[in-house]
Design a protein around this motif. Structure first.
Motif, PDB file in Angstrom:
ATOM      1  N   GLU A  85       0.852  -1.187   0.000  1.00 11.67           N
ATOM      2  CA  GLU A  85       0.000   0.000   0.000  1.00 11.67           C
ATOM      3  C   GLU A  85       0.893   1.244   0.000  1.00 11.67           C
ATOM      4  O   GLU A  85       1.760   1.397   0.856  1.00 11.67           O
ATOM      5  N   PHE A  86       0.682   2.128  -0.961  1.00 12.37           N
ATOM      6  CA  PHE A  86       1.428   3.384  -1.027  1.00 12.37           C
ATOM      7  C   PHE A  86       0.530   4.524  -0.568  1.00 12.37           C
ATOM      8  O   PHE A  86      -0.549   4.734  -1.127  1.00 12.37           O
ATOM      9  N   VAL A  87       0.967   5.238   0.458  1.00 12.83           N
ATOM     10  CA  VAL A  87       0.237   6.412   0.935  1.00 12.83           C
ATOM     11  C   VAL A  87       1.068   7.635   0.551  1.00 12.83           C
ATOM     12  O   VAL A  87       2.136   7.879   1.101  1.00 12.83           O
ATOM     13  N   VAL A  88       0.587   8.388  -0.431  1.00 13.11           N
ATOM     14  CA  VAL A  88       1.364   9.494  -0.998  1.00 13.11           C
ATOM     15  C   VAL A  88       0.604  10.808  -0.857  1.00 13.11           C
ATOM     16  O   VAL A  88      -0.591  10.886  -1.163  1.00 13.11           O
ATOM     17  N   THR A  89       1.298  11.848  -0.418  1.00 14.72           N
ATOM     18  CA  THR A  89       0.699  13.186  -0.325  1.00 14.72           C
ATOM     19  C   THR A  89       1.600  14.199  -1.024  1.00 14.72           C
ATOM     20  O   THR A  89       2.823  14.057  -1.042  1.00 14.72           O
ATOM     21  N   GLY A  90       0.985  15.222  -1.622  1.00  9.94           N
ATOM     22  CA  GLY A  90       1.736  16.349  -2.175  1.00  9.94           C
ATOM     23  C   GLY A  90       2.144  16.242  -3.629  1.00  9.94           C
ATOM     24  O   GLY A  90       2.846  17.120  -4.142  1.00  9.94           O
ATOM     25  N   SER A  91       1.691  15.209  -4.341  1.00 13.13           N
ATOM     26  CA  SER A  91       2.148  15.017  -5.726  1.00 13.13           C
ATOM     27  C   SER A  91       1.189  15.607  -6.762  1.00 13.13           C
ATOM     28  O   SER A  91       1.433  15.501  -7.968  1.00 13.13           O
ATOM     29  N   GLU A  92       0.135  16.260  -6.295  1.00 10.88           N
ATOM     30  CA  GLU A  92      -0.945  16.665  -7.202  1.00 10.88           C
ATOM     31  C   GLU A  92      -0.502  17.671  -8.274  1.00 10.88           C
ATOM     32  O   GLU A  92      -0.986  17.640  -9.407  1.00 10.88           O
ATOM     33  N   SER A  93       0.401  18.576  -7.944  1.00 10.14           N
ATOM     34  CA  SER A  93       0.758  19.648  -8.889  1.00 10.14           C
ATOM     35  C   SER A  93       1.974  19.340  -9.750  1.00 10.14           C
ATOM     36  O   SER A  93       2.458  20.196 -10.485  1.00 10.14           O
ATOM     37  N   LEU A  94       2.491  18.117  -9.662  1.00  9.43           N
ATOM     38  CA  LEU A  94       3.638  17.744 -10.492  1.00  9.43           C
ATOM     39  C   LEU A  94       3.211  17.657 -11.957  1.00  9.43           C
ATOM     40  O   LEU A  94       2.070  17.301 -12.261  1.00  9.43           O
ATOM     41  N   THR A  95       4.142  17.976 -12.859  1.00  8.55           N
ATOM     42  CA  THR A  95       3.812  17.979 -14.284  1.00  8.55           C
ATOM     43  C   THR A  95       5.008  17.536 -15.118  1.00  8.55           C
ATOM     44  O   THR A  95       6.165  17.736 -14.725  1.00  8.55           O
ATOM     45  N   MET A  96       4.740  16.961 -16.258  1.00  7.10           N
ATOM     46  CA  MET A  96       5.786  16.512 -17.173  1.00  7.10           C
ATOM     47  C   MET A  96       6.437  17.689 -17.903  1.00  7.10           C
ATOM     48  O   MET A  96       7.453  17.526 -18.568  1.00  7.10           O
ATOM     49  N   GLN A  97       5.858  18.869 -17.801  1.00  3.67           N
ATOM     50  CA  GLN A  97       6.356  20.026 -18.541  1.00  3.67           C
ATOM     51  C   GLN A  97       7.251  20.938 -17.714  1.00  3.67           C
ATOM     52  O   GLN A  97       7.548  22.058 -18.121  1.00  3.67           O
ATOM     53  N   ASP A  98       7.706  20.475 -16.559  1.00  2.00           N
ATOM     54  CA  ASP A  98       8.524  21.338 -15.692  1.00  2.00           C
ATOM     55  C   ASP A  98       9.916  20.754 -15.504  1.00  2.00           C
ATOM     56  O   ASP A  98      10.182  19.604 -15.832  1.00  2.00           O
ATOM     57  N   TRP A  99      10.799  21.574 -14.936  1.00  2.00           N
ATOM     58  CA  TRP A  99      12.203  21.191 -14.700  1.00  2.00           C
ATOM     59  C   TRP A  99      12.407  21.058 -13.188  1.00  2.00           C
ATOM     60  O   TRP A  99      12.186  22.014 -12.443  1.00  2.00           O
TER      61      TRP A  99
END
Length: 314
Positions: free
Chosen positions: A74-88
């Motif tokens: 089970e993976f409990v992950v927080t804070g990844s919502e605003s990640l994008t493939m178009q950023d550095w």
């Protein structure tokens, strides 16, 4: 799906699938790497870079499928919502096990550009792998020691210049650069030897990421600060592929890269002090996050134990 199998069987099948998957993608990556090296046309190399990145990304995708097939972690992950493939991104993480790399690849796959590690310039000469790392646009870092620069002062700043030129390709192509700034995996023995002031972490090494930011600061826009916690204890790779890791908790914090974070760490004393303070504060906050995760797990276990005692199985 196949997590009902006995641990040894799961480990055997999972390991074999990792090997087959790696060999399957390594062969075309090596071939395309040679082609990229032989045809030095900018447009051609750009096309090959995207193709090679996709192959490496497919390798991660199959590894993730492998994990889902043989384990029910089970993976409990927080804070990844605003990640994008178009950023550095510059990705920083605590380091406890080789499993960390699999966790990072799995959770960040498809959310940010393919993870790449800064490598020492000398590693480019490793047979086949050096060529593959170059073709996959892994940034190569050249650092001169202070003692070497004293003997050759004319080369001062040349290492940064060389690394910066190597990173020019990232102007037009988003990238994620990964760094474990503790420099090694956490163990109680290493923690004790260091006399680390952090409860759950080793001392961070600020010089490495300061160098990365100075060389690539104009190409990187955000720090992805990842905190990995294994509630049941730090697992080995064998534990992981045997399906013995039931839960992994990951907290992600995204920090904008500001101009105050970029400077000459090795020659500007004032900047060095301020940068070390920033890194230490980052690590203090990470330590508090891990402390909170640990306490939450203990409270949950204690609560379950109490319920079990109050409702014994008849």
């Amino acid at each position: 799906m196949l997590n009902f199998l006995p641990g040894p069987l799961k480990a055997t099948f999972a390991f074999l699938l990792y090997v087959v998957n790696t060999l399957f993608w390594l062969c075309p990556i090596i071939v395309f790497s040679f082609l990229k090296a032989l045809i030095p046309l900018p447009l051609w190399q750009k096309i090959f870079s995207y193709l090679l990145d996709q192959m490496a990304s497919n390798w991660v995708a199959v590894n993730t499928l492998n994990q889902k097939l043989f384990s029910k972690t089970e993976f409990v992950v927080t804070g990844s919502e605003s990640l994008t493939m178009q950023d550095w991104y510059l990705v920083l993480s605590n380091h406890q096990s080789w499993v960390d790399i699999l966790v990072l690849q799995r959770l960040l796959h498809g959310k940010i550009p393919f993870l790449k590690f800064f490598l020492k310039k000398e590693l480019i000469y490793v047979p086949f792998l050096g060529l593959a790392w170059w073709a996959l646009d892994f940034p190569f870092m050249k650092r001169y020691s202070q003692s070497f620069l004293k003997k050759h002062p004319e080369l001062k700043g040349k290492d940064i210049e060389t690394t910066r030129k190597a990173c020019e390709k990232f102007k037009h192509k988003p990238v994620s650069v990964m760094n474990f700034i503790e420099g090694t995996r956490y163990t109680p023995a290493k923690h004790s030897k260091q006399q680390s002031k952090f409860q759950h972490l080793l001392r961070p090494k600020a010089g490495g990421i300061a160098f990365v930011l100075e060389a690539m600061g104009q190409h990187l826009t955000k720090v992805v600060n990842v905190t990995i916690h294994y509630p049941e204890g730090i697992p080995s790779f064998l534990d992981f592929i045997s399906g013995r890791v039931n839960k992994i908790v990951v907290a992600i914090d995204i920090i904008p890269i500001e101009s105050s974070m970029i400077g000459d760490y090795f020659n500007d004393r004032q900047f060095k002090i301020s940068f070390q303070q920033w890194v230490n504060q980052l690590w203090l906050e990470k330590d508090e996050t891990l402390k909170g995760m640990t306490e939450q797990h203990r409270e949950k276990c204690s609560s379950q134990e109490t319920i079990s005692k109050e409702n014994p199985v008849s």
